[in-house]
Write a protein that holds these residues in place. Structure first.
Motif, PDB file in Angstrom:
ATOM      1  N   GLY A  18       0.787  -1.230   0.000  1.00  0.00           N
ATOM      2  CA  GLY A  18       0.000   0.000   0.000  1.00  0.00           C
ATOM      3  C   GLY A  18       0.810   1.267   0.000  1.00  0.00           C
ATOM      4  O   GLY A  18       2.033   1.256   0.048  1.00  0.00           O
ATOM      5  N   ASP A  19       0.107   2.375  -0.040  1.00  0.00           N
ATOM      6  CA  ASP A  19       0.736   3.681  -0.130  1.00  0.00           C
ATOM      7  C   ASP A  19       1.524   4.053   1.111  1.00  0.00           C
ATOM      8  O   ASP A  19       2.536   4.728   1.035  1.00  0.00           O
ATOM      9  CB  ASP A  19      -0.326   4.767  -0.383  1.00  0.00           C
ATOM     10  N   PHE A  20       1.065   3.621   2.300  1.00  0.00           N
ATOM     11  CA  PHE A  20       1.784   3.991   3.516  1.00  0.00           C
ATOM     12  C   PHE A  20       2.704   2.884   3.993  1.00  0.00           C
ATOM     13  O   PHE A  20       3.213   2.926   5.097  1.00  0.00           O
ATOM     14  CB  PHE A  20       0.814   4.420   4.633  1.00  0.00           C
ATOM     15  N   GLY A  21       2.968   1.893   3.141  1.00  0.00           N
ATOM     16  CA  GLY A  21       3.784   0.749   3.532  1.00  0.00           C
ATOM     17  C   GLY A  21       5.192   1.093   3.954  1.00  0.00           C
ATOM     18  O   GLY A  21       5.768   0.451   4.820  1.00  0.00           O
ATOM     19  N   ASP A  22       5.790   2.138   3.373  1.00  0.00           N
ATOM     20  CA  ASP A  22       7.155   2.498   3.731  1.00  0.00           C
ATOM     21  C   ASP A  22       7.231   3.400   4.946  1.00  0.00           C
ATOM     22  O   ASP A  22       8.292   3.582   5.519  1.00  0.00           O
ATOM     23  CB  ASP A  22       7.834   3.198   2.548  1.00  0.00           C
ATOM     24  N   SER A  23       6.128   3.997   5.357  1.00  0.00           N
ATOM     25  CA  SER A  23       6.182   4.968   6.445  1.00  0.00           C
ATOM     26  C   SER A  23       5.617   4.455   7.766  1.00  0.00           C
ATOM     27  O   SER A  23       5.820   5.074   8.790  1.00  0.00           O
ATOM     28  CB  SER A  23       5.456   6.247   6.041  1.00  0.00           C
ATOM     29  N   VAL A  24       4.899   3.332   7.781  1.00  0.00           N
ATOM     30  CA  VAL A  24       4.314   2.797   9.013  1.00  0.00           C
ATOM     31  C   VAL A  24       4.776   1.350   9.194  1.00  0.00           C
ATOM     32  O   VAL A  24       4.646   0.536   8.294  1.00  0.00           O
ATOM     33  CB  VAL A  24       2.763   2.839   8.970  1.00  0.00           C
ATOM     34  N   ASP A  25       5.323   1.043  10.380  1.00  0.00           N
ATOM     35  CA  ASP A  25       5.711  -0.321  10.734  1.00  0.00           C
ATOM     36  C   ASP A  25       4.875  -0.777  11.913  1.00  0.00           C
ATOM     37  O   ASP A  25       4.746  -0.052  12.901  1.00  0.00           O
ATOM     38  CB  ASP A  25       7.182  -0.393  11.141  1.00  0.00           C
ATOM     39  N   TYR A  26       4.307  -1.990  11.820  1.00  0.00           N
ATOM     40  CA  TYR A  26       3.579  -2.607  12.927  1.00  0.00           C
ATOM     41  C   TYR A  26       4.404  -3.779  13.431  1.00  0.00           C
ATOM     42  O   TYR A  26       4.652  -4.729  12.683  1.00  0.00           O
ATOM     43  CB  TYR A  26       2.212  -3.132  12.470  1.00  0.00           C
ATOM     44  N   ASN A  27       4.860  -3.723  14.674  1.00  0.00           N
ATOM     45  CA  ASN A  27       5.588  -4.814  15.297  1.00  0.00           C
ATOM     46  C   ASN A  27       4.729  -5.371  16.423  1.00  0.00           C
ATOM     47  O   ASN A  27       3.995  -4.630  17.072  1.00  0.00           O
ATOM     48  CB  ASN A  27       6.937  -4.340  15.829  1.00  0.00           C
ATOM     49  N   THR A  28       4.830  -6.682  16.671  1.00  0.00           N
ATOM     50  CA  THR A  28       3.914  -7.337  17.600  1.00  0.00           C
ATOM     51  C   THR A  28       4.647  -8.240  18.582  1.00  0.00           C
ATOM     52  O   THR A  28       5.443  -9.082  18.176  1.00  0.00           O
ATOM     53  CB  THR A  28       2.904  -8.195  16.817  1.00  0.00           C
ATOM     54  N   LEU A  29       4.347  -8.083  19.859  1.00  0.00           N
ATOM     55  CA  LEU A  29       4.812  -8.978  20.906  1.00  0.00           C
ATOM     56  C   LEU A  29       3.613  -9.787  21.372  1.00  0.00           C
ATOM     57  O   LEU A  29       2.576  -9.220  21.714  1.00  0.00           O
ATOM     58  CB  LEU A  29       5.379  -8.181  22.083  1.00  0.00           C
ATOM     59  N   THR A  30       3.731 -11.120  21.352  1.00  0.00           N
ATOM     60  CA  THR A  30       2.653 -11.989  21.834  1.00  0.00           C
ATOM     61  C   THR A  30       3.198 -12.892  22.947  1.00  0.00           C
ATOM     62  O   THR A  30       4.276 -13.453  22.824  1.00  0.00           O
ATOM     63  CB  THR A  30       2.052 -12.870  20.714  1.00  0.00           C
ATOM     64  N   ILE A  31       2.432 -12.999  24.021  1.00  0.00           N
ATOM     65  CA  ILE A  31       2.780 -13.867  25.150  1.00  0.00           C
ATOM     66  C   ILE A  31       1.511 -14.622  25.528  1.00  0.00           C
ATOM     67  O   ILE A  31       0.485 -13.998  25.800  1.00  0.00           O
ATOM     68  CB  ILE A  31       3.276 -13.057  26.357  1.00  0.00           C
ATOM     69  N   GLY A  32       1.586 -15.962  25.486  1.00  0.00           N
ATOM     70  CA  GLY A  32       0.367 -16.695  25.769  1.00  0.00           C
ATOM     71  C   GLY A  32       0.601 -18.126  26.194  1.00  0.00           C
ATOM     72  O   GLY A  32       1.715 -18.583  26.351  1.00  0.00           O
ATOM     73  N   ALA A  33      -0.508 -18.817  26.347  1.00  0.00           N
ATOM     74  CA  ALA A  33      -0.517 -20.225  26.749  1.00  0.00           C
ATOM     75  C   ALA A  33      -1.435 -20.985  25.826  1.00  0.00           C
ATOM     76  O   ALA A  33      -2.285 -20.403  25.159  1.00  0.00           O
ATOM     77  CB  ALA A  33      -0.975 -20.366  28.195  1.00  0.00           C
ATOM     78  N   GLY A  34      -1.244 -22.297  25.801  1.00  0.00           N
ATOM     79  CA  GLY A  34      -2.098 -23.104  24.945  1.00  0.00           C
ATOM     80  C   GLY A  34      -2.257 -24.524  25.458  1.00  0.00           C
ATOM     81  O   GLY A  34      -1.558 -24.956  26.385  1.00  0.00           O
ATOM     82  N   TYR A  35      -3.173 -25.218  24.814  1.00  0.00           N
ATOM     83  CA  TYR A  35      -3.451 -26.612  25.138  1.00  0.00           C
ATOM     84  C   TYR A  35      -3.394 -27.401  23.836  1.00  0.00           C
ATOM     85  O   TYR A  35      -4.096 -27.101  22.880  1.00  0.00           O
ATOM     86  CB  TYR A  35      -4.847 -26.755  25.769  1.00  0.00           C
ATOM     87  N   ARG A  36      -2.528 -28.414  23.805  1.00  0.00           N
ATOM     88  CA  ARG A  36      -2.356 -29.252  22.620  1.00  0.00           C
ATOM     89  C   ARG A  36      -3.110 -30.558  22.787  1.00  0.00           C
ATOM     90  O   ARG A  36      -2.972 -31.260  23.783  1.00  0.00           O
ATOM     91  CB  ARG A  36      -0.879 -29.537  22.370  1.00  0.00           C
ATOM     92  N   PHE A  37      -3.959 -30.877  21.792  1.00  0.00           N
ATOM     93  CA  PHE A  37      -4.718 -32.129  21.772  1.00  0.00           C
ATOM     94  C   PHE A  37      -3.849 -33.198  21.133  1.00  0.00           C
ATOM     95  O   PHE A  37      -3.533 -33.112  19.954  1.00  0.00           O
ATOM     96  CB  PHE A  37      -6.020 -31.956  20.992  1.00  0.00           C
ATOM     97  N   ASN A  38      -3.443 -34.203  21.905  1.00  0.00           N
ATOM     98  CA  ASN A  38      -2.566 -35.274  21.362  1.00  0.00           C
ATOM     99  C   ASN A  38      -3.371 -36.465  20.920  1.00  0.00           C
ATOM    100  O   ASN A  38      -4.375 -36.792  21.405  1.00  0.00           O
ATOM    101  CB  ASN A  38      -1.550 -35.694  22.426  1.00  0.00           C
TER     102      ASN A  38
END
Length: 168
Positions: free
Chosen positions: A148-168
């Motif tokens: 897009g037009d603003f692709g060079d001027s805006v950066d989105y960085n993401t930190l995720t911290i979580g938990a999960g349950y795995r079905f075996n």
């Protein structure tokens, strides 16, 4: 309305996957999305971060005793910014139950933006398998491209911290 349709489709696909696939995991946690805007000729940058949450699921494909690949689909809601993240993480077990993770992460803004909804991140992080089913993980996604037009001027960085349950 378009956003509601995508959310419903995402939830339906996740619920069908729970009953159909061994190794499927559900996950949830908090995330922090930071937007950095390059002011260009005006000089400097402006950075703003917002705290929110994510929910989703993934499937862990074990390649051998130490390597695995886990694609996931995560719905992120941060303030007024709803996004769909699709990380594909290569996981390497460095110690018993502890993995380091890295891989590409697609992010798609579900808000009505005129341009630049699609982005590509490089995500790195780690995870710990608590027992046969429960795990925790954390990852940081560095945006490397946004269309897009603003692709060079805006950066989105993401930190995720979580938990999960795995079905075996």
């Amino acid at each position: 309305m378009k956003k509601l349709g995508v959310i419903v489709l995402f939830c339906l696909c996740a619920s069908f996957s729970v009953t159909a696939q061994e190794g499927f995991a559900v996950k949830a946690g908090i995330n922090n999305v930071s937007a950095k805007v390059d002011l260009g000729a005006f000089g400097g940058n402006v950075t703003n971060g917002e705290l929110g949450f994510y929910v989703g699921g993934g499937y862990n494909f074990e390649l051998d005793d130490t390597w695995a690949i886990e694609p996931s689909a995560l719905l992120s809601i941060v303030s007024d910014l709803t996004s769909l993240y699709i990380p594909v993480m290569a996981k390497y077990e460095v110690a018993e139950s502890f993995t380091i993770q890295a891989g590409p992460q697609i992010n798609y803004l579900l808000e009505d933006v005129p341009d630049g909804a699609f982005g590509l991140d490089l995500a790195i992080g780690g995870g710990y398998q608590i027992d046969d089913n429960w795990f925790v993980e954390a990852r940081y996604g560095f945006e490397i491209s946004r269309g897009g037009d603003f692709g060079d001027s805006v950066d989105y960085n993401t930190l995720t911290i979580g938990a999960g349950y795995r079905f075996n």
